[in-house]
Design a protein around this motif. Structure first.
Motif, mmCIF file in Angstrom:
data_model
loop_
_atom_site.group_PDB
_atom_site.id
_atom_site.type_symbol
_atom_site.label_atom_id
_atom_site.label_comp_id
_atom_site.label_asym_id
_atom_site.label_seq_id
_atom_site.Cartn_x
_atom_site.Cartn_y
_atom_site.Cartn_z
ATOM 1 N N LYS A 161 0.837 -1.197 0.000
ATOM 2 C CA LYS A 161 0.000 0.000 0.000
ATOM 3 C C LYS A 161 0.875 1.251 0.000
ATOM 4 C CE LYS A 161 -3.740 -2.423 0.626
ATOM 5 N NZ LYS A 161 -4.130 -3.136 -0.528
ATOM 6 N N THR A 162 0.248 2.390 -0.304
ATOM 7 C CA THR A 162 0.971 3.655 -0.267
ATOM 8 C C THR A 162 1.253 4.030 1.183
ATOM 9 O OG1 THR A 162 -1.049 4.957 -0.168
ATOM 10 C CG2 THR A 162 -0.191 4.455 -2.357
ATOM 11 N N GLU B 70 -1.115 3.396 4.627
ATOM 12 C CA GLU B 70 -0.611 2.723 5.818
ATOM 13 C C GLU B 70 -0.695 3.625 7.047
ATOM 14 O OE1 GLU B 70 0.321 -0.449 6.345
ATOM 15 O OE2 GLU B 70 -0.313 -0.848 4.301
ATOM 16 N N GLU B 71 -0.414 4.919 6.866
ATOM 17 C CA GLU B 71 -0.494 5.860 7.986
ATOM 18 C C GLU B 71 -1.931 6.000 8.477
ATOM 19 O OE1 GLU B 71 1.228 9.509 6.652
ATOM 20 O OE2 GLU B 71 3.244 8.668 6.554
ATOM 21 N N GLU B 72 -2.881 6.057 7.546
ATOM 22 C CA GLU B 72 -4.284 6.179 7.932
ATOM 23 C C GLU B 72 -4.747 4.960 8.720
ATOM 24 O OE1 GLU B 72 -6.522 6.926 4.418
ATOM 25 O OE2 GLU B 72 -5.865 9.012 4.295
ATOM 26 N N ASN C 15 -5.594 6.686 15.219
ATOM 27 C CA ASN C 15 -6.622 6.370 16.201
ATOM 28 C C ASN C 15 -7.974 6.966 15.833
ATOM 29 O OD1 ASN C 15 -4.790 5.013 17.770
ATOM 30 N ND2 ASN C 15 -4.240 6.818 18.948
ATOM 31 N N MET C 16 -7.964 7.990 14.981
ATOM 32 C CA MET C 16 -9.203 8.664 14.607
ATOM 33 C C MET C 16 -9.401 8.585 13.098
ATOM 34 S SD MET C 16 -9.502 12.105 16.910
ATOM 35 C CE MET C 16 -8.066 12.928 16.293
ATOM 36 N N THR C 17 -10.650 8.567 12.706
ATOM 37 C CA THR C 17 -10.966 8.625 11.284
ATOM 38 C C THR C 17 -10.869 10.076 10.822
ATOM 39 O OG1 THR C 17 -13.319 8.981 11.672
ATOM 40 C CG2 THR C 17 -12.571 6.685 11.546
#
Length: 81
Positions: free
Chosen positions: A32-33, A37-39, A43-45
């Motif tokens: 994945k980009t 991966e960071e998203e 902890n939050m959307t």
């Protein structure tokens, strides 16, 4: 491009797109980009982040900017709603 036969190889496809050939090879294998991966590790959307910012900006407009502890409290309340 290489899969659809628009380019003869992954290296040629990378050249047309303007990225490193290793990037194309890793994506083909399923990596994945960095942003994706960071998203996943957050902890939050993004919607929750927007709500936190909205509440904090509202307090700033009232003339009472939140402290770091208030930011954390606001975020905690939104995440656990």
């Amino acid at each position: 491009m290489a899969i659809n036969r628009a380019a003869p190889s992954l290296t040629a496809a990378a050249g047309r797109v303007g990225c490193a050939p290793s990037t194309v090879m890793h994506r083909k294998k399923g990596r994945k980009t960095r942003k994706a991966e960071e998203e996943k590790r957050q902890n939050m959307t993004p919607e929750e982040k927007d709500q936190v910012l909205e509440r904090c900006y509202f307090r700033c407009r009232l003339g009472f900017p939140p402290t770091i502890w208030q930011w954390k409290d606001i975020a905690y309340l939104i995440v656990h709603q």
